[in-house]
Design a protein around this motif. Sequence first.
Motif, PDB file in Angstrom:
ATOM      1  N   TRP A 171      35.284  15.791  -5.106  1.00  0.00           N
ATOM      2  CA  TRP A 171      36.394  15.031  -4.495  1.00  0.00           C
ATOM      3  C   TRP A 171      35.830  13.714  -4.004  1.00  0.00           C
ATOM      4  CZ3 TRP A 171      37.726  12.625   0.069  1.00  0.00           C
ATOM      5  CH2 TRP A 171      39.099  12.410   0.325  1.00  0.00           C
ATOM      6  N   LEU A 172      36.351  12.592  -4.496  1.00  0.00           N
ATOM      7  CA  LEU A 172      35.884  11.280  -4.041  1.00  0.00           C
ATOM      8  C   LEU A 172      36.923  10.589  -3.171  1.00  0.00           C
ATOM      9  CD1 LEU A 172      34.269   9.807  -7.310  1.00  0.00           C
ATOM     10  CD2 LEU A 172      33.176  11.146  -5.509  1.00  0.00           C
ATOM     11  N   GLY A 173      38.168  10.901  -3.409  1.00  0.00           N
ATOM     12  CA  GLY A 173      39.262  10.287  -2.673  1.00  0.00           C
ATOM     13  C   GLY A 173      40.516  11.069  -2.996  1.00  0.00           C
ATOM     14  N   GLN A 181      31.153  10.960   0.222  1.00  0.00           N
ATOM     15  CA  GLN A 181      30.649   9.630  -0.137  1.00  0.00           C
ATOM     16  C   GLN A 181      30.367   8.931   1.171  1.00  0.00           C
ATOM     17  OE1 GLN A 181      32.163   7.294  -3.606  1.00  0.00           O
ATOM     18  NE2 GLN A 181      34.080   8.190  -2.940  1.00  0.00           N
ATOM     19  N   THR A 189      27.117   6.395   3.540  1.00  0.00           N
ATOM     20  CA  THR A 189      25.984   5.484   3.440  1.00  0.00           C
ATOM     21  C   THR A 189      24.721   6.296   3.199  1.00  0.00           C
ATOM     22  OG1 THR A 189      25.598   5.611   5.808  1.00  0.00           O
ATOM     23  CG2 THR A 189      27.005   3.832   5.032  1.00  0.00           C
ATOM     24  N   GLN A 213      47.191  -0.976  -3.217  1.00  0.00           N
ATOM     25  CA  GLN A 213      47.455   0.100  -2.253  1.00  0.00           C
ATOM     26  C   GLN A 213      48.454  -0.297  -1.175  1.00  0.00           C
ATOM     27  OE1 GLN A 213      43.925   1.938  -0.588  1.00  0.00           O
ATOM     28  NE2 GLN A 213      42.805   1.656  -2.482  1.00  0.00           N
ATOM     29  N   HIS A 225      42.473   9.932   4.984  1.00  0.00           N
ATOM     30  CA  HIS A 225      42.351  10.520   3.643  1.00  0.00           C
ATOM     31  C   HIS A 225      41.202  11.523   3.597  1.00  0.00           C
ATOM     32  CE1 HIS A 225      45.348   7.805   2.069  1.00  0.00           C
ATOM     33  NE2 HIS A 225      44.726   6.813   2.668  1.00  0.00           N
ATOM     34  N   GLU A 238      31.627   3.606  11.774  1.00  0.00           N
ATOM     35  CA  GLU A 238      32.182   2.292  11.455  1.00  0.00           C
ATOM     36  C   GLU A 238      31.511   1.645  10.253  1.00  0.00           C
ATOM     37  OE1 GLU A 238      32.319  -0.362  14.833  1.00  0.00           O
ATOM     38  OE2 GLU A 238      32.483  -2.108  13.558  1.00  0.00           O
ATOM     39  N   GLU A 239      30.199   1.891  10.070  1.00  0.00           N
ATOM     40  CA  GLU A 239      29.520   1.180   8.984  1.00  0.00           C
ATOM     41  C   GLU A 239      30.006   1.578   7.597  1.00  0.00           C
ATOM     42  OE1 GLU A 239      25.725   2.758  10.739  1.00  0.00           O
ATOM     43  OE2 GLU A 239      25.121   2.662   8.652  1.00  0.00           O
ATOM     44  N   GLU A 240      30.808   2.642   7.498  1.00  0.00           N
ATOM     45  CA  GLU A 240      31.397   2.976   6.203  1.00  0.00           C
ATOM     46  C   GLU A 240      32.643   2.150   5.904  1.00  0.00           C
ATOM     47  OE1 GLU A 240      32.260   7.122   5.768  1.00  0.00           O
ATOM     48  OE2 GLU A 240      30.224   7.769   6.200  1.00  0.00           O
ATOM     49  N   MET A 268      44.448  -3.095   9.516  1.00  0.00           N
ATOM     50  CA  MET A 268      44.049  -2.405   8.290  1.00  0.00           C
ATOM     51  C   MET A 268      42.544  -2.152   8.313  1.00  0.00           C
ATOM     52  SD  MET A 268      46.001  -3.982   5.021  1.00  0.00           S
ATOM     53  CE  MET A 268      45.501  -5.685   5.259  1.00  0.00           C
ATOM     54  N   TYR A 296      39.404  -0.540   5.548  1.00  0.00           N
ATOM     55  CA  TYR A 296      39.102  -0.137   4.166  1.00  0.00           C
ATOM     56  C   TYR A 296      37.896   0.785   4.197  1.00  0.00           C
ATOM     57  CZ  TYR A 296      37.718  -0.787  -0.782  1.00  0.00           C
ATOM     58  OH  TYR A 296      37.377  -0.603  -2.104  1.00  0.00           O
ATOM     59  N   THR A 305      32.798   2.541   1.832  1.00  0.00           N
ATOM     60  CA  THR A 305      31.704   3.464   1.517  1.00  0.00           C
ATOM     61  C   THR A 305      32.205   4.876   1.725  1.00  0.00           C
ATOM     62  OG1 THR A 305      30.290   1.774   2.479  1.00  0.00           O
ATOM     63  CG2 THR A 305      29.241   3.822   1.888  1.00  0.00           C
ATOM     64  N   GLY A 306      33.328   5.166   1.132  1.00  0.00           N
ATOM     65  CA  GLY A 306      33.938   6.484   1.288  1.00  0.00           C
ATOM     66  C   GLY A 306      34.967   6.646   0.199  1.00  0.00           C
ATOM     67  N   CYS A 307      36.204   6.867   0.591  1.00  0.00           N
ATOM     68  CA  CYS A 307      37.232   7.180  -0.402  1.00  0.00           C
ATOM     69  C   CYS A 307      37.881   5.925  -1.005  1.00  0.00           C
ATOM     70  CB  CYS A 307      38.296   8.072   0.235  1.00  0.00           C
ATOM     71  SG  CYS A 307      39.186   7.263   1.578  1.00  0.00           S
ATOM     72  N   ARG A 308      37.452   4.737  -0.591  1.00  0.00           N
ATOM     73  CA  ARG A 308      37.960   3.465  -1.137  1.00  0.00           C
ATOM     74  C   ARG A 308      39.470   3.294  -0.885  1.00  0.00           C
ATOM     75  NH1 ARG A 308      37.824   1.548  -5.949  1.00  0.00           N
ATOM     76  NH2 ARG A 308      37.865   3.438  -7.205  1.00  0.00           N
ATOM     77  N   ARG A 309      39.978   3.938   0.160  1.00  0.00           N
ATOM     78  CA  ARG A 309      41.409   3.768   0.489  1.00  0.00           C
ATOM     79  C   ARG A 309      41.551   2.818   1.672  1.00  0.00           C
ATOM     80  NH1 ARG A 309      43.664   4.792  -3.765  1.00  0.00           N
ATOM     81  NH2 ARG A 309      41.526   4.333  -4.343  1.00  0.00           N
ATOM     82  N   TYR A 310      42.597   2.026   1.631  1.00  0.00           N
ATOM     83  CA  TYR A 310      43.016   1.278   2.813  1.00  0.00           C
ATOM     84  C   TYR A 310      43.892   2.179   3.659  1.00  0.00           C
ATOM     85  CZ  TYR A 310      41.372  -3.221   1.053  1.00  0.00           C
ATOM     86  OH  TYR A 310      40.594  -4.256   0.624  1.00  0.00           O
ATOM     87  N   TYR A 359      45.783   2.361   7.968  1.00  0.00           N
ATOM     88  CA  TYR A 359      46.104   1.591   9.168  1.00  0.00           C
ATOM     89  C   TYR A 359      45.565   2.285  10.409  1.00  0.00           C
ATOM     90  CZ  TYR A 359      49.486  -0.567   5.985  1.00  0.00           C
ATOM     91  OH  TYR A 359      50.077  -1.208   4.940  1.00  0.00           O
ATOM     92  N   VAL A 412      49.030   4.247   4.349  1.00  0.00           N
ATOM     93  CA  VAL A 412      49.976   3.251   3.868  1.00  0.00           C
ATOM     94  C   VAL A 412      51.295   3.954   3.558  1.00  0.00           C
ATOM     95  CG1 VAL A 412      50.479   1.649   1.990  1.00  0.00           C
ATOM     96  CG2 VAL A 412      48.158   1.786   2.929  1.00  0.00           C
TER      97      VAL A 412
END
Lengths: 213, 1018, 100
Positions: A89-91, A166, A168, B761, C8, C15-17, C57, C59, C62-67, C69, C85
């Motif tokens: 699962w990535l997202g 996923q 750092t 998105q 998600h 925070e660094e992600e 917003m 983002y 470094t994770g699921c690449r979702r935006y 709020y 969203v």
Amino acid sequence: MSHKIALETPLMHAYGQFSHQQYRANSEVTRGELGFCVVIKELPLCSQLNIRGDAACQNFTSGIQQVLGIELPTEPGCWHFSAEHSLYWLGPDEWLLVSQGPSPDLEAKLRAALSGHISLVDVAGGQSILNLRGAAPALAILLKKSSVYDFGGWSDAVDGRGRCAQTTFAKASAVVANRPDGSFDLVVRRSLADYIGRWILDAGREFGCRIEG
Amino acid sequence: MTKTSQINRLSAHVCASARTDTSVIINFTYNGRALQGVAGDTLASALLANGVNVVGRSFKYGRPRGIVGHGAEEPNAIMQIGSGAATVPNLKATQVELYEGLESASVNGWPSVDFDLMSIAGWFSRLMPPGFYYKTFMYPAKLWMTYEHFIRKAAGLGRSPVEEDPDCYDKLNQHADVLVIGAGPAGLMAALEAAYAGARVIIVDEQAEFGGSLLASTQRIDGQTAAAWVDDTVAQLRTFSNLQMLPRSTAFGYYDHNFVGILERRSDHLGLCASAGSRQRMHRVRAKRVVLATGAFERPLVFSHNDIPGVMQASSVSTYVNRYGVAPGNQMLLFTCNDSAYQTALDWHRSGRTVVAIVDSRSTPNGEIMAAVAEQGIEVMLGHAVIEARGSKRVKSALVAPINAQGSRLVGAVTRIACDLIACSGGWSPAIHLSSHTGAKPQWDAAIVGFRPGSSLQQERSAGSCRGTYRLSDCLTEGADVGAQAAQLAGFGDAKRLFALPHIEEYGEHPQQALFLVPHTKRSSRAPSQFVDMQLDVTAGSIAIAVAEGFDSIEHVKRYTALGFGTDQGKLGNINGMAILAAALDQDIANVGTTIFRPAYTPTTFGAIAGRDIGGLFDPERHTAAHHWHVRQGAVFEDVGQWKRPWYFPRSTASGSVETIRAAVDRECLAVRNSVGILDASTLGKIDIQGPDAAEFVTRMYTNSYLKLAAGKCRYGVMLKEDGMIFDDGVCACLGDNHYLMFTTTGGAAGVLAWLELWQQTEWPELQVYFTSVTDHWSTATISGPNARRVLAKVCDDIDLDKNAFGFMDWRDCTVAGVGARVFRISFTGELSYEINVPAHYGRHVWETLMAAGEEFDITPYGTESMHVLRAEKGFIIVGQDTDGSMTPADMNMDWVVGRNKVFSFIGKRSLYRSDALRADRKQLVGLKTLRRSEILPEGAQIVFDPQQSIPMSMQGHVTSSYYSANLGHSIALAVIKGGLSRMGQVVHCPLADGRTLAAEIVSSVFYDPKGVRQHVA
Amino acid sequence: MLLIHCPHCREDREEEEFSYGGEAHIVRPLAPESLTDEAWGDYLFFRKNPRGIHHEMWYHGTGCRRYFYATRNTLTYAILETYCVGEKPLVSASIVSTAL
């Protein structure tokens, strides 16, 4: 026209490299005499597909299950695996499929089984899977040195399923997953494999650490 | 054992409670003198054992100073430890554990602590009022450097090593349910309860041993010594697998969302050896709940010459006697305004040395401990105060006088009492530093005569004396309760205490007196210096002067007088300073308020902050598949984002020397135009785009349209931000139905992907399209030059390479060197070019095969510098070099790439019609040819129309790219110039910093092959 | 260093992600060409800078690449909620001010 085709995995250049507390560049100590508590093993090349689709779509999830024989993980931060396939699962609409050995027609099989808005992308050349194994405290400390993620909060992996994230890794990123044998797999970008290999050797120096192919 | 030098070491039978082991001798040096201490000593206890009085000179007046405290609060005993590369400046002797061979030196005192030139300045102390440095050294500014050098040398801030640090440091990211800071009575109980409830617990303490104040306590807990109780409790903690103990670890900063920085000193106590493990480790702890059990500092008493060596904190005297077995003097006078310090008299008496008297500022105290003191026959002088210490490098006597009940003035004659140690206690100040870091505003509490932690802004609670709870039994109870509650709030247990609390014998106490400034026969501004902040020589008198000069806010007075600005951050002096200020302003302390403590609690080494992210690991390096080939060829690399790209490939010349960059780049550029070159273009960003709305989406993002782009075709596009300014560019190819591949610039890849995701998105979720980065998947070798097709033909035989069958801006799937490849006929050099993409595992193989195939054409690898020259010859822009975020396509003379008739208003389109974007005098991209052909304009050079005008000149633009073109035989430059496109043929001037002015003619930005025929060669 | 709950990944992450995405809920005008320079400029350049409750917003790069709020208090940095969203915030400045 015939060519002898040479394949190169991302970390190949680093196989055999090691770090050790006792080791100094000019010392007489040879590798064989040293103990290593952490071992990085780069897994052989395998096929890797990035899959996008709608997890709420019955057709999509059942199509995946039908072709791969494993259930699509829709719970965040989980991966499912069989002897042949692993699905991470990535997202919420993104997964990584890793399959052992070359399976050139897998993408076509999936495309045939799935309809609607999906995306399948071959990413096999772009990433490498590093298995990290070692003594319990050493491995846990190495992960704490390398990532802000709380791997200590994970339940143990069991046959067929485990946790993944996923996050750092050093100053780069990686997908990290736990395995039932207590080791961890890192999916890292090809271009960053050298950096991550060097990072782990440095961070693992106090335990003794080496890279294997 | 030999005790030749340790005149103040108590024998073990006198002091059974000591944690030191007198049978283990440790040799060390202090200012070059060989001395001995014992196992368990700190440098401070060892120095005191050896009767060392003077450990430094004061910052401003150069007065001799001795050890005052026993922990992080110590203002005077600041040491340089070790020598050479591993030397560490500014450590507090009270926090340095003694080890064999330790080298220590005072950091201040020049030329030496025993003869300090600066003490002469002390004679003129009235000439050095507060704000002295500001007032004296402010002007002229040019001389500041000279003054600063002098001040630093005189003030002695220690020496930082100039050599590379031989030690390793690292960082650990930790996660805890409950983090307990401080392992004194409250902290130990909190950890015990939280761990028992099942929470993941981390407990830290800055000392080598857990126990805090109990380590020096003579109280009995459950019938055993306090130290034995600590040992039992620590042993119990050790049984929990869910609990981690970090001794020698200082929580130095409390940050947002319960993030705490902790510095663990792992090998400092073993010596200054570069170990393969880490010397220090930074723990970055994210905790669900934090328990602050950081204790309290005893407050000094402010009287004249209270800085003479031999004036010490009462609790510190007890600690040296009870914990270290060291009696720092012979004849002790105790000066107190509270009951707790009476214990020091009992401790000192028990050590066999003389208690001259107890001077208590209170007139009628009746605490239970007074009876214990009377039993020992110790004299107590009630309603008296020590108003002045006498002596030079050691206290010789004290002036004592009766004072009124308010402690505000003297009411009788002054007597002189001989003594060599004055132990002082002005009460206690909770260590609220970490609570302060959270933003909580400290609250003054007259009942405890101190600031308590303010209401919490984070998930934390304070327990024990850092909350103003001073009775041991109360500390234990509070610690246990807070620990259980913290665990419960983190999801463990039911917040009820599980352990029985131990029984403790305690004295009933009489309230303390608030005594912040001891009166003298003269008023503060006239009295001998009454020191408030010893490290920075701030006196009660200087605070009075600051008030007289109009400073009335604590923050201003702090800065004006430097109160609390030392490496001890005013742990001892701040409260007295604020109280003295309040009195001078005739206000309540609560109104004056306290200053807010900020991180770091104690100094933190840069090494630990950097961790392993140093040297080759400072920043991630990204390597292409052919990287190791480039290295072997001797390529010189350039950083492009995180990528290592070959900059140029210097060859060795016949004479054995290596080519210069100019020679290499000239050779590489000529090879591309005359035969064939090869470039590693793998670093370009690549994004796979799939979905029914892919074409629509891509068309909204680029300035031009992709709706009609057929499979097998590519198109060059420019991406704008919504403000109309160029943000990225590249080629986008149609791979098939609803399937595109977008190339981005090397540095822009991550930003473009995030940009696409942002719009899909958050703005157009109805558009069905997915993006996947494939940058790393593909390895790209670009072959460019008139012989490029001949090279490709040798290794690719399954497609028709004829220029009409495989035309410019086409792409094909084919087999190159036996590997499935995707080849794009696109060109960034203006020559016939093929970008050959293969999965990266084959990258090196394909690269080497192309090199072999091109050998007969002398195929030449070229780097980014030649790529830049070649594209500049063609006038192709590089986003980020020729643009800077303020350039529209029209500014770049690229209106042709803007599809103004597109149905959807693509990103940035509306901004192209803003009045500002239509100004006639916008800077526009043009070419420049220097009038002297060999002169190369510096990139960034400013452009003026009239070089004779007076300064400041009216600047009309600047040079964005500039090179020597070997193909053209002259220099070329790209520049942006106001209204440049309508100034063709005009001569402009670049005045340079070195005094030269270079003249250049405005020409077309396309220098080479303006009709573009070469990329179509047969 | 904030700790941010990704709606998600359904976890608190460091925070660094993440990277910051600016003010949330700004809708792109449907017909930019019909706007005056001034109205378009308002859309382009003007952002709220509240002291207190702010919807913004983030983002999860470094994770699921979702935006997604977040409702954050700019005074205390407390994140009161995160949401996907398409969802509406449960906390707003008016709710908080009446609660106070």
